[in-house]
Design an enzyme around this catalytic site. Structure first.
Site, short mmCIF file in Angstrom:
data_model
loop_
_atom_site.label_atom_id
_atom_site.label_comp_id
_atom_site.label_asym_id
_atom_site.label_seq_id
_atom_site.Cartn_x
_atom_site.Cartn_y
_atom_site.Cartn_z
N LYS A 11 0.84 -1.20 0.00
CA LYS A 11 0.00 0.00 0.00
C LYS A 11 0.87 1.25 0.00
CE LYS A 11 0.50 1.65 4.42
NZ LYS A 11 1.19 2.91 4.64
N PRO A 99 9.35 -4.38 -1.52
CA PRO A 99 10.63 -4.05 -0.88
C PRO A 99 10.50 -3.95 0.63
CG PRO A 99 9.77 -2.18 -2.14
CD PRO A 99 8.93 -3.35 -2.51
N VAL A 100 11.57 -4.33 1.31
CA VAL A 100 11.58 -4.40 2.77
C VAL A 100 11.90 -3.02 3.36
CG1 VAL A 100 12.75 -5.46 4.75
CG2 VAL A 100 12.28 -6.81 2.70
N ASP A 141 -1.47 -0.86 10.38
CA ASP A 141 -1.74 -1.04 8.94
C ASP A 141 -2.40 -2.38 8.61
OD1 ASP A 141 -0.77 1.40 8.04
OD2 ASP A 141 1.26 0.65 7.72
#
EC number: 2.7.1.148
Length: 316
Positions: A11, A99-100, A141
């Site tokens: 997101k 992606p981290v 989240d």
């Protein structure tokens, strides 16, 4: 028992306003959250033993109890001990494509996927609101990641009001691999610098929330007006992250000159995105960014805005 592979979308934030402090130590927020089709794949496979095992080949993803996917499984075990005894544990495999440490809810969406997957494997029959109630125990989240789409999030981010899905636009996402921004640091620093702007009165908080609900960005989203949405993007955390991370600030400035509807940092960063009208425009901007910033540490992606939360891709 079936194994399930679930699609777990990331997101971005189209809007992030910090209103004030909460009694629980979190911040009072108003956000507009948007799913994107850059997604991880989470496979849950019954393992015939009374434990959970987590696997991920990405070197930056922990496979212990610090991982939200593992914590989600343990939460389900605590909440539904009879089903855990009857059905046993699962092996959780994360195919990491988001992606981290990027501000794209990669960990949160993995946790949401485990909740949805165990609901199916253990035949619990939980509704989406019930799953989101559990998700709120894991992180701010996670409830949004269960349902996805486009939503206004208030409170600490767990109170959701779904709005008309916005899936006609694209984004270019950019992140320096070596840069990670601590979310607690970002909020703590914002508090130190801007707490004189905080609202504590409940009625004023509700009034401000209503202003956003009825505001121009909401109108632009309802009309799917990409140009107007781009002009109205807002993120309070840019005020503390960009001065501290000049590479991210330079990236944002560079991307903003490339065209598109608007450019902003997502969440606490360090990912920066540009909103685009089409895949072709997004790819063109991506190429221009690469030509202007040749640093091999910079990763780039193109993604479409999505109206989906956690989805079952494979059952079998």
């Amino acid at each position: 028992m079936h194994a399930y592979t679930l699609i777990a979308p990331g997101k971005i934030n189209l809007y992030l306003e910090i209103i004030g402090d909460r009694p629980d130590g979190y911040h009072e927020l108003i956000m507009i959250l948007q799913s994107i089709d850059l997604a991880d794949r989470i496979t849950l496979r019954p393992n015939g033993v009374q434990q959970f095992r987590l696997y991920c080949s990405h070197p930056q993803v922990p496979t212990d109890e610090s991982n939200l996917a593992y914590r989600a499984a343990k939460l389900m075990q605590q909440e539904f001990p009879k089903q855990f005894d009857n059905f046993g544990g699962v092996d959780i495999t994360i195919d990491k494509r988001i992606p981290v440490a990027a501000g794209l809810a990669g960990g949160s969406t993995n946790g949401a996927a485990v909740l949805v997957g165990l609901n199916l494997i253990w035949q619990l029959g939980l509704t989406q609101p019930e799953l989101q109630g559990l998700a709120s125990l894991l992180g701010s989240d996670v409830p949004f990641c269960v349902s996805g789409g486009t939503a206004i999030a208030t409170g600490r981010g767990e109170q959701l009001d779904p709005i008309y899905d916005l899936d006609n636009l694209w984004v270019v996402l950019a992140k320096y691999t070596s840069i990670a921004v601590s979310t607690p640091w970002a909020y703590k620093t914002y508090r130190q610098l801007f707490n004189n702007t905080y609202i504590s009165d409940r009625e004023r908080i509700q009034a401000r929330t209503h202003q956003v609900h009825a505001g121009p960005l909401m109108g632009a989203i309802l009309q799917k007006d990409g140009a107007k949405i781009g002009r109205l993007l807002h993120n309070d955390l840019e005020k503390v992250v960009l001065p501290e991370y000049p590479q991210v600030a330079h990236l944002r400035e560079t991307m903003a000159k490339m065209g598109g509807f608007g450019t902003m940092m997502s969440g606490s960063g360090p990912t920066v995105f540009t909103l685009c009208e089409s895949y072709a425009q997004a790819e063109k901007i991506k190429q221009h960014i690469r030509e202007n910033i040749s640093d091999i540490d910079l990763q780039l992606w193109v993604a479409q805005l999505s109206n989906m939360g956690i989805q079952v891709e494979i059952a079998g």
